[in-house]
Design a protein around this motif. Structure first.
Motif, PDB file in Angstrom:
ATOM      1  N   LEU A 199       1.023  -6.627 -11.296  1.00 29.05           N
ATOM      2  CA  LEU A 199       0.567  -8.662 -10.901  1.00 29.05           C
ATOM      3  C   LEU A 199       2.354  -8.813 -10.928  1.00 29.05           C
ATOM      4  O   LEU A 199       2.143 -10.297 -10.746  1.00 29.05           O
ATOM      5  N   ALA A 200       3.254  -8.996 -11.889  1.00 26.95           N
ATOM      6  CA  ALA A 200       4.169  -9.179 -12.713  1.00 26.95           C
ATOM      7  C   ALA A 200       4.874  -9.406 -11.393  1.00 26.95           C
ATOM      8  O   ALA A 200       5.616 -10.388 -10.487  1.00 26.95           O
ATOM      9  N   PHE A 201       5.647  -8.637 -10.573  1.00 38.09           N
ATOM     10  CA  PHE A 201       5.825  -7.802  -9.056  1.00 38.09           C
ATOM     11  C   PHE A 201       5.563  -8.376  -8.108  1.00 38.09           C
ATOM     12  O   PHE A 201       6.099  -8.124  -7.649  1.00 38.09           O
ATOM     13  N   ALA A 202       4.058  -8.261  -8.115  1.00 33.45           N
ATOM     14  CA  ALA A 202       3.482  -9.438  -6.583  1.00 33.45           C
ATOM     15  C   ALA A 202       4.381 -10.457  -6.869  1.00 33.45           C
ATOM     16  O   ALA A 202       3.837 -11.179  -6.144  1.00 33.45           O
ATOM     17  N   SER A 203       3.838 -11.528  -7.921  1.00 29.13           N
ATOM     18  CA  SER A 203       4.461 -12.692  -8.028  1.00 29.13           C
ATOM     19  C   SER A 203       5.792 -12.907  -7.325  1.00 29.13           C
ATOM     20  O   SER A 203       5.994 -13.798  -6.666  1.00 29.13           O
ATOM     21  N   TYR A 204       6.877 -12.351  -6.954  1.00 28.79           N
ATOM     22  CA  TYR A 204       8.020 -12.570  -6.694  1.00 28.79           C
ATOM     23  C   TYR A 204       7.775 -12.487  -4.930  1.00 28.79           C
ATOM     24  O   TYR A 204       8.960 -11.804  -4.128  1.00 28.79           O
ATOM     25  N   ARG A 205       6.952 -13.520  -3.803  1.00 28.98           N
ATOM     26  CA  ARG A 205       6.925 -13.186  -2.391  1.00 28.98           C
ATOM     27  C   ARG A 205       8.285 -13.559  -1.884  1.00 28.98           C
ATOM     28  O   ARG A 205       8.265 -13.014  -0.635  1.00 28.98           O
ATOM     29  N   THR A 206       8.518 -14.210  -2.649  1.00 36.46           N
ATOM     30  CA  THR A 206      10.429 -14.445  -1.790  1.00 36.46           C
ATOM     31  C   THR A 206      11.325 -13.823  -1.825  1.00 36.46           C
ATOM     32  O   THR A 206      11.838 -13.356  -1.464  1.00 36.46           O
ATOM     33  N   GLN A 207      11.248 -11.785  -2.753  1.00 35.99           N
ATOM     34  CA  GLN A 207      11.807 -11.351  -2.824  1.00 35.99           C
ATOM     35  C   GLN A 207      10.971 -10.372  -2.263  1.00 35.99           C
ATOM     36  O   GLN A 207      12.713  -8.816  -1.885  1.00 35.99           O
ATOM     37  N   PHE A 208      10.114  -9.731  -1.983  1.00 39.79           N
ATOM     38  CA  PHE A 208       9.401  -7.912  -1.842  1.00 39.79           C
ATOM     39  C   PHE A 208       8.508  -8.580  -1.008  1.00 39.79           C
ATOM     40  O   PHE A 208       7.300  -8.466  -1.128  1.00 39.79           O
ATOM     41  N   PRO A 209       8.651  -7.468   0.036  1.00 38.84           N
ATOM     42  CA  PRO A 209       8.036  -7.499   1.073  1.00 38.84           C
ATOM     43  C   PRO A 209       7.288  -6.868   0.602  1.00 38.84           C
ATOM     44  O   PRO A 209       6.782  -5.685  -0.330  1.00 38.84           O
ATOM     45  N   PRO A 210       6.248  -6.893   1.556  1.00 38.88           N
ATOM     46  CA  PRO A 210       5.018  -5.891   0.787  1.00 38.88           C
ATOM     47  C   PRO A 210       5.064  -4.335   0.897  1.00 38.88           C
ATOM     48  O   PRO A 210       4.487  -3.645   0.248  1.00 38.88           O
ATOM     49  N   SER A 211       6.102  -3.927   2.176  1.00 32.90           N
ATOM     50  CA  SER A 211       6.162  -2.345   1.335  1.00 32.90           C
ATOM     51  C   SER A 211       6.784  -2.054   0.315  1.00 32.90           C
ATOM     52  O   SER A 211       6.441  -0.899  -0.194  1.00 32.90           O
ATOM     53  N   LEU A 212       7.908  -3.035  -0.230  1.00 34.64           N
ATOM     54  CA  LEU A 212       8.342  -2.730  -1.406  1.00 34.64           C
ATOM     55  C   LEU A 212       7.754  -2.702  -2.959  1.00 34.64           C
ATOM     56  O   LEU A 212       7.229  -2.333  -3.620  1.00 34.64           O
ATOM     57  N   MET A 213       6.095  -3.671  -2.858  1.00 34.07           N
ATOM     58  CA  MET A 213       5.058  -4.007  -3.433  1.00 34.07           C
ATOM     59  C   MET A 213       4.574  -2.954  -3.883  1.00 34.07           C
ATOM     60  O   MET A 213       4.068  -2.105  -4.521  1.00 34.07           O
ATOM     61  N   ALA A 214       4.082  -2.309  -2.370  1.00 42.54           N
ATOM     62  CA  ALA A 214       3.381  -0.934  -2.210  1.00 42.54           C
ATOM     63  C   ALA A 214       4.103   0.282  -2.814  1.00 42.54           C
ATOM     64  O   ALA A 214       3.783   1.731  -3.646  1.00 42.54           O
ATOM     65  N   LEU A 215       5.523   0.254  -3.293  1.00 44.63           N
ATOM     66  CA  LEU A 215       6.092   1.357  -3.396  1.00 44.63           C
ATOM     67  C   LEU A 215       6.417   1.612  -4.286  1.00 44.63           C
ATOM     68  O   LEU A 215       6.366   2.387  -5.917  1.00 44.63           O
ATOM     69  N   TRP A 216       5.933   0.065  -5.442  1.00 45.09           N
ATOM     70  CA  TRP A 216       6.706  -0.249  -6.901  1.00 45.09           C
ATOM     71  C   TRP A 216       4.831   0.237  -7.388  1.00 45.09           C
ATOM     72  O   TRP A 216       4.913   0.443  -8.317  1.00 45.09           O
ATOM     73  N   GLN A 217       3.772  -0.134  -6.726  1.00 45.20           N
ATOM     74  CA  GLN A 217       3.322  -0.147  -7.005  1.00 45.20           C
ATOM     75  C   GLN A 217       2.592   1.571  -7.844  1.00 45.20           C
ATOM     76  O   GLN A 217       2.466   2.162  -8.721  1.00 45.20           O
ATOM     77  N   GLU A 218       3.197   1.935  -6.872  1.00 44.33           N
ATOM     78  CA  GLU A 218       3.031   4.197  -7.278  1.00 44.33           C
ATOM     79  C   GLU A 218       3.702   4.304  -7.365  1.00 44.33           C
ATOM     80  O   GLU A 218       3.187   5.227  -8.479  1.00 44.33           O
ATOM     81  N   PHE A 219       4.827   4.420  -8.151  1.00 47.79           N
ATOM     82  CA  PHE A 219       5.945   4.242  -9.003  1.00 47.79           C
ATOM     83  C   PHE A 219       5.236   3.951 -10.261  1.00 47.79           C
ATOM     84  O   PHE A 219       5.330   4.637 -11.273  1.00 47.79           O
ATOM     85  N   THR A 220       4.933   2.444 -10.615  1.00 43.23           N
ATOM     86  CA  THR A 220       4.264   2.471 -11.621  1.00 43.23           C
ATOM     87  C   THR A 220       2.799   3.468 -11.672  1.00 43.23           C
ATOM     88  O   THR A 220       2.564   3.656 -13.776  1.00 43.23           O
TER      89      THR A 220
END
Length: 240
Positions: A199-220
């Motif tokens: 959820l903290a990662f998802a706060s950064y709409r200006t920095q992280f596109p959806p593809s990177l958010m999905a990658l981060w979620q799977e990694f965590t």
């Protein structure tokens, strides 16, 4: 790490706390004195939200994202923004050190966390901030203070997992510098912090596109530890 003592996290840009977001979430359950400092507000970057903001408008947006992210991680203290030049941060070494020293004294900091000598991603600003923070910790002013210094790192094992996952997803992101697992002397179990990290990662709409958010979620989902190198007082004296 002195879990109940004031902690200062010295970073370069908003979103840099991602590398230890699980640790911040874990520590914030017992510690209300966690201070996260950002040397710049990231105005020189690109707005990946699609709104096309830049310079001071992007910097303001990133500050607001940081406030949201830290709140999600349970950090009680407001973030500290030094607002140094995002394009020429290395020109402000003296200013940064003066301000960092003052903050350490004002808040009676007993733990400092910053980047390792390679900045994980090898970003020059990460490297610079890690170096400057370490030099302040080594300075005469804090020579006899009981302050611990931690460098946030990512082990070769975790980096390999992240890079393999990115490759599998055909995502270009790669961790550019990993630390030998044998050199890591501090690990924090963040298995229970996965939701807050996402959820903290998802706060950064200006920095992280959806593809990177999905990658981060799977990694965590399987990344259960965050890693640090604690520098001892003896090492501090030897490196002076």
């Amino acid at each position: 790490m002195k879990l109940d003592k004031p902690i200062l996290v010295a970073l370069a840009h908003p979103d840099d706390e991602t590398w230890l977001s699980g640790t911040l979430s874990f520590l914030s359950r017992e510690n209300s004195n966690i201070y996260v400092l950002y040397a710049t507000s990231g105005g020189a970057g690109k707005d990946r939200s699609g709104l096309g903001r830049h310079k001071e408008y992007l910097a303001f947006a990133r500050e607001q994202e940081t406030i949201k992210a830290l709140k999600q991680l349970g950090v009680h203290q407001a973030p500290i923004y030094l607002k140094l030049d995002d394009k020429n941060l290395e020109l402000f070494a003296k200013d940064f050190k003066i301000k960092l020293s003052a903050i350490i004294e004002e808040y009676q900091i007993e733990n400092i966390i910053s980047f390792d000598p390679y900045g994980i991603t090898q970003h020059k600003d990460h490297i610079f901030i890690g170096q400057q923070a370490k030099q302040v910790w080594q300075s005469e002013k804090f020579k006899y203070k009981a302050i611990d210094f931690y460098q946030v790192v990512i082990s070769d094992t975790r980096a390999s997992s992240a890079n393999n996952l990115a490759k599998k997803r055909e995502h270009p992101f790669r961790i550019k510098h990993a630390t030998n697992s044998n050199k890591i002397n501090t690990r924090v179990n963040v298995a229970d912090q996965q939701i807050n990290r996402v959820l903290a990662f998802a706060s950064y709409r200006t920095q992280f596109p959806p593809s990177l958010m999905a990658l981060w979620q799977e990694f965590t989902e399987f990344d259960q530890y965050e890693e640090f190198i604690k520098l001892s007082n003896n090492l501090r004296k030897l490196n002076r």
